[in-house]
Write a protein that holds these residues in place. Structure first.
Motif, mmCIF file in Angstrom:
data_model
loop_
_atom_site.group_PDB
_atom_site.id
_atom_site.type_symbol
_atom_site.label_atom_id
_atom_site.label_comp_id
_atom_site.label_asym_id
_atom_site.label_seq_id
_atom_site.Cartn_x
_atom_site.Cartn_y
_atom_site.Cartn_z
ATOM 1 N N UNK A 87 0.802 -1.216 0.000
ATOM 2 C CA UNK A 87 0.000 0.000 0.000
ATOM 3 C C UNK A 87 0.835 1.266 0.000
ATOM 4 N N UNK A 88 2.093 1.149 0.511
ATOM 5 C CA UNK A 88 2.963 2.329 0.518
ATOM 6 C C UNK A 88 3.330 2.752 -0.899
ATOM 7 N N UNK A 89 3.467 1.752 -1.789
ATOM 8 C CA UNK A 89 3.841 2.057 -3.173
ATOM 9 C C UNK A 89 2.708 1.791 -4.169
ATOM 10 N N UNK A 90 1.572 1.308 -3.668
ATOM 11 C CA UNK A 90 0.420 1.015 -4.528
ATOM 12 C C UNK A 90 0.798 0.062 -5.661
ATOM 13 N N UNK A 91 1.444 -1.057 -5.308
ATOM 14 C CA UNK A 91 1.829 -2.041 -6.314
ATOM 15 C C UNK A 91 1.434 -3.445 -5.846
ATOM 16 N N UNK A 92 1.221 -4.316 -6.827
ATOM 17 C CA UNK A 92 0.978 -5.742 -6.574
ATOM 18 C C UNK A 92 2.268 -6.482 -6.891
ATOM 19 N N UNK A 93 2.641 -7.422 -6.047
ATOM 20 C CA UNK A 93 3.907 -8.134 -6.260
ATOM 21 C C UNK A 93 3.820 -9.544 -5.697
ATOM 22 N N UNK A 94 4.862 -10.335 -5.954
ATOM 23 C CA UNK A 94 4.921 -11.688 -5.384
ATOM 24 C C UNK A 94 5.621 -11.615 -4.021
ATOM 25 N N UNK A 95 5.668 -12.727 -3.341
ATOM 26 C CA UNK A 95 6.238 -12.738 -1.992
ATOM 27 C C UNK A 95 7.752 -12.504 -2.008
ATOM 28 N N UNK A 96 8.415 -12.949 -3.085
ATOM 29 C CA UNK A 96 9.861 -12.744 -3.181
ATOM 30 C C UNK A 96 10.161 -11.260 -3.357
ATOM 31 N N UNK A 97 9.416 -10.599 -4.268
ATOM 32 C CA UNK A 97 9.591 -9.143 -4.481
ATOM 33 C C UNK A 97 9.308 -8.387 -3.195
ATOM 34 N N UNK A 98 8.298 -8.890 -2.456
ATOM 35 C CA UNK A 98 7.930 -8.247 -1.198
ATOM 36 C C UNK A 98 9.081 -8.317 -0.206
#
Length: 536
Positions: A87-98
């Motif tokens: 939510x800080x960057x308003x992006x969807x990502x996978x768990x590794x990117x997270x």
């Protein structure tokens, strides 16, 4: 483990078992795999490394569409699903990117849960309102910058044209002044030159004469003859002295001084820079209105001079028509004919300009008519509302002077105060009301469609239509020219004091020559601007 022979026996069947034609009740749904699993298959699913960390949810949650049945694969980690949200960057990502790129972020969530909450809390509606609000702000910003850009382009074009006119004017002025000075010098000094030439020739003759007398006197031995020759020499000397007294040299810079004075007068007259000076016989100069005829000819109403002046395509005075009294409004009827108003006489008069101005007709308007416009064989007039006159009103006449209708008061009690100028198109009548600082639009039935009041202009006076249907308004009190849309929306300021605009009154657009013409109320100068940048 519960099994049955029919697929319809359970609400959720295990996907792997179903593929083997065995119908077993599913216990969980894997978000990443997009499949349902029974207890047995689920145990195997959690043993393998590739599927061990997958997200498992209750089957009921899938039926409620809280969880998607398929997630996108990560572009960087193709074996991972994009199931997390930062939510800080308003992006969807996978768990590794997270884990790699969003370690310090606080607003982290699971995509299915976040999406469900977003929908339940009306996030889409809130976002839509935010978008509309931002679009409105950006539109206002766009319009503001568009107006400013048009203003700068007009100023650039106008100043370049003015410099060109200035160069041509001052070059012509210098050439004329120098030519006149040369003629003055010729006429003034040539007689002196001729006279001096004659004196020179006379002196030469006298010198020769004295030389002869001197030589003859020296060679004379007889006393009496010597004395006679001496007397002759004395007479000759007196005559020569007299001629010398008549020969005087003078030095005068008045011719150069005259040229310098002419140039100084031109340069100190700042209003002449790129503007056209219009002559006036009266000490007070006031042009309340003007109109453009076909061919780029311009008719101006000289209020105090009591004249209609016709300027040709080069804006030089071509013809003048003397009126009976003070005049105010003027409008074009056709290529050669104009109509003008005389408020104190409550009269409209029509004049045709061919070889000479010719009176054609007149009629009584029966009210103090000022602004006038012609459209589809009818004359529209604004007037009244000044001092002890009748109430402010709009009257419509046909070309023969027959009264058709009058618009005075709006149905809700709103009325004109002091309507000054007006213009007409196929649907509307647009009027400036200087006392109310407003521009009014009404239809041909007299229904007020809109009224614009703004602090961006004061004492609105002149009004004219651009080719795209917008309005140009001269703010006599605010020293500016503004653009208003046909729907009554203030679009912006196009000219101001920086463009040499001062108490502007009469304005008109000459479409054939792409020029906007402006007259102020205090100076006898017609300001000229490029009208292409008025199309906002």
């Amino acid at each position: 483990m519960a099994t049955c022979s029919s697929e319809e026996a359970y609400d959720y069947n295990c996907t792997p078992c179903t593929q083997q034609e065995r119908f077993v009740e599913a216990k969980r749904f894997c978000v990443e795999c997009g499949e349902y699993f029974c207890s047995t298959c689920l145990a195997h699913h959690e043993k393998f490394g590739l599927t061990k960390g997958h997200t498992l949810v209750k089957c009921e949650e899938v039926s409620k569409e809280s969880v998607p049945t398929c997630l996108s694969k990560c572009d960087l980690h193709t074996d991972k699903e994009e199931d997390m949200v930062c939510g800080d960057h308003d992006v969807v990502c996978c768990r590794v990117c997270l884990a790699k790129d969003h370690k310090s972020c606080q607003d982290i969530g699971y995509l299915p849960d976040v999406a469900s909450t977003f929908k339940e809390e009306g996030g889409l509606e809130i976002l839509d309102e935010d978008l509309k609000s931002r679009m409105k702000t950006l539109k206002l910003s766009y319009e503001k910058h568009a107006i400013h850009g048009a203003q700068l382009r007009m100023r650039k074009k106008t100043n370049i044209r003015r410099l060109k006119v200035f160069k041509e004017s001052i070059t012509e002025l210098i050439e004329t002044a120098v030519t006149e000075a040369e003629e003055d010098i010729e006429n003034s000094l040539e007689p002196h030159i001729c006279s001096t030439q004659k004196l020179t020739e006379a002196a030469k003759e006298e010198l020769l004469k004295l030389s002869i007398l001197s030589e003859d006197l020296i060679n004379e031995n007889n006393a009496m003859l010597e004395y006679k020759k001496a007397l002759h020499c004395k007479r000759a000397l007196r005559e020569i002295q007299s001629n010398n007294d008549d020969c005087k040299m003078t030095h005068d810079n008045k011719y150069v001084d005259k040229v310098v004075k002419t140039l100084s007068s031109f340069l100190t007259d700042q209003c002449s820079f790129g503007a056209i000076k219009v002559s006036s016989t009266d000490t007070e100069f006031d042009i309340p209105n003007m109109c453009v005829l076909e061919g780029g000819y311009v008719c101006i109403a000289d209020y105090h001079g009591r004249k209609i002046k016709l300027l040709d395509n080069d804006l030089n005075e071509d013809m003048t028509y003397d009126t009976r009294c003070l005049i105010w409004g003027v409008c074009a009827i056709d290529k050669h004919m104009i109509a003008f108003t005389m408020p104190s006489l409550m009269t409209v008069e029509m004049v045709e300009f061919t070889k000479n101005p010719v009176f054609k007709s007149s009629f009584s308007a029966k009210f103090h008519c000022r602004g006038i416009a012609f459209f589809e064989n009818n004359l529209y007039m604004a007037g009244g509302g000044f001092l002890k006159e009748e109430p402010g009103q709009i009257n419509i006449f046909d070309i023969e002077g027959n009264h058709l209708t009058k618009f005075e008061m709006k149905s809700n009690g709103n009325r004109f105060c002091a309507p000054r100028s007006l213009t007409v198109n196929t649907n509307n009548i647009f009027v400036t009301d200087c006392q109310k600082n407003s521009v009014v639009c009404l239809d041909f039935d007299g229904v007020w469609k809109w009224i614009l009041k703004t602090t961006r202009f004061t004492f609105p006076w002149g009004i004219c239509l651009t080719t795209n249907g917008n309005l140009l308004i001269s703010g006599r009190g605010s020293d500016n020219i503004v653009v208003v849309s046909k729907n009554g929306e203030f679009l912006g300021e196009i000219l101001n004091k920086d463009d040499n605009i001062s108490t502007p009154q009469a304005i008109a657009i000459d479409n054939e020559n792409s020029r906007l013409l402006v007259f102020g109320s205090k100076k006898p100068y017609l300001e000229i601007f490029n009208s292409n940048f008025c199309e906002i």
